[in-house]
Write an enzyme that holds these catalytic residues in place. Structure first.
Site, PDB file in Angstrom:
ATOM      1  N   CYS A   1       0.863  -1.188   0.006  1.00 53.21           N
ATOM      2  CA  CYS A   1       0.016  -0.040   0.067  1.00 53.21           C
ATOM      3  C   CYS A   1       1.020   1.266   0.152  1.00 53.21           C
ATOM      4  O   CYS A   1       1.950   1.301   0.078  1.00 53.21           O
ATOM      5  CB  CYS A   1      -1.204   0.003   1.116  1.00 53.21           C
ATOM      6  SG  CYS A   1      -0.173   0.399   2.694  1.00 53.21           S
TER       7      CYS A   1
ATOM      8  N   HIS B   1      12.961 -16.207  12.376  1.00 58.33           N
ATOM      9  CA  HIS B   1      12.719 -16.005  13.764  1.00 58.33           C
ATOM     10  C   HIS B   1      11.663 -15.487  14.425  1.00 58.33           C
ATOM     11  O   HIS B   1      11.473 -15.337  15.660  1.00 58.33           O
ATOM     12  CB  HIS B   1      14.097 -15.110  14.261  1.00 58.33           C
ATOM     13  CG  HIS B   1      15.286 -15.782  13.676  1.00 58.33           C
ATOM     14  ND1 HIS B   1      15.834 -16.961  14.250  1.00 58.33           N
ATOM     15  CD2 HIS B   1      16.371 -15.271  13.096  1.00 58.33           C
ATOM     16  CE1 HIS B   1      16.966 -17.310  13.934  1.00 58.33           C
ATOM     17  NE2 HIS B   1      17.046 -16.317  13.115  1.00 58.33           N
TER      18      HIS B   1
END
Length: 352
Positions: free
Chosen positions: A288, A321
């Site tokens: 966006c 992670h």
């Protein structure tokens, strides 16, 4: 092969330079100063003591977690800056796996299951399990966070004594006798994470990768289907990313919008995120104008972990992670695709 390694996953911080298994220099501090104060001076000192500059380093390596969230971010950010400036590779290693290298070569170490344990509070630990065979370490258990009693029951199933390392080692050791587990503690000086072990772990991964084994992860080639969507502000960038995915042979599904005409970004974010939650796509990529609106809408959907990524390094690490399953990118500074935006989604798709 010269490796500059960093660890700042706990209160202490350390830096080391290794060449083909030989420690050229190392630095360690546990003075209470923040890693942002100590890390760069320590890197400079380690290089000077090794009579090297950054030009003489072939690879960087870092303990990438588990560990202190702030510490990991400081270390990753520091090496990220170096990687971007000299275009060298960085090898991220598990903090737990690197601690297994602390006891490599100890007499009798092959007779034990090596169990790194980091105190996660509330009688839980971040942990894994490894076994040394000759000069190779074999993973027996993936990195996880579990209660200590559950860990001890799991370790009993391996049928051999356990060697605990890490700041949670004493916690586990104290409970092991009652649980019926034969265990011992690594010597204090070998118990905690350090950069020398990080470099040794990274070197092993690089050698395994070069020989065709399981070493440094490759990011080339997509593995999963990607759902992709945008609002009108991100339409042009999305089209460029789609073109890039087609060129790479990456499978995707475009959920709109399909023109630069104005649309409501929450509608696009929801349909894309619903596809991920429903299992129709493994990952999603949203674009966006600023990235803010899409991220707010995406993270309201249960089961979605959306992260902003403006570079390949962040895209890979948030998959490794944080287990992010939605990436979002802003196009406010550019209405055409950049090398980073094209690579982010490919890197994320190919990273487990």
């Amino acid at each position: 092969m010269k490796i500059l390694a960093v660890d700042c996953t706990a209160k202490p911080a350390s830096v080391a330079v290794l060449e083909d298994g030989k420690v050229l220099s190392s630095a360690y501090t546990n003075t209470g100063l923040t890693h942002s104060q100590t890390l760069v001076p320590m890197m400079d000192s380690a290089l000077k003591n090794a009579q090297l500059s950054l030009d003489g380093i072939d690879y960087y390596a870092i303990n990438a977690g588990p560990g202190s969230f702030t510490g990991v971010r400081i270390g990753v950010a520091a090496l990220k800056g170096l990687v971007f400036s000299d275009e060298k590779n960085c090898v991220p290693v598990s903090t737990l796996e690197s601690m297994a290298y602390n006891v490599a070569g100890l007499p009798g170490s092959e007779d034990y299951v090596v169990c790194p344990a980091m105190d996660a509070r509330r009688n839980q630990v971040y942990t894994a399990a490894f076994r040394w065979e000759g000069e190779e370490v074999h993973r027996l258990m993936e990195d996880t966070a579990i209660p200590v009693p559950e860990l001890l029951e799991t370790l009993k199933g391996f049928g051999c004594p356990v060697l605990f390392v890490g700041d949670g080692a004493s916690l586990c050791y104290d409970a092991s006798a009652e649980a019926g587990l034969t265990a011992t503690l690594a010597p204090e000086q070998l118990r905690y994470q350090n950069a020398v072990a990080v470099a040794a772990c990274a070197e092993a991964k690089l050698k395994a990768s070069a020989s065709g084994g399981t070493g440094v992860e490759k990011t080339e080639g997509a593995r999963e289907m990607i759902a992709i969507g945008c609002d009108h502000g991100g339409f042009e960038l999305k089209q460029e990313v789609l073109k890039h995915l087609e060129e790479r042979g990456v499978e995707y599904k475009d959920y709109g919008c399909y023109s630069p005409e104005s649309v409501d970004y929450p509608d696009i974010a929801k349909v894309v995120c619903d596809a991920v939650v429903a299992g129709e796509a493994e990952l999603a990529f949203l674009v966006c104008g600023t990235g803010i609106g899409m991220s707010m809408a995406a993270n309201k959907v249960k089961g979605i972990r959306a992260a902003c990524c403006s570079d390949t390094f962040s895209a890979k690490f948030t998959r490794l992670h944080n287990d992010a399953n939605v990436l979002w990118h802003c196009s406010s500074s550019t209405r055409s695709s950049t090398p980073s935006s094209r690579a982010d989604v490919t890197s994320a798709a190919s990273t487990k």
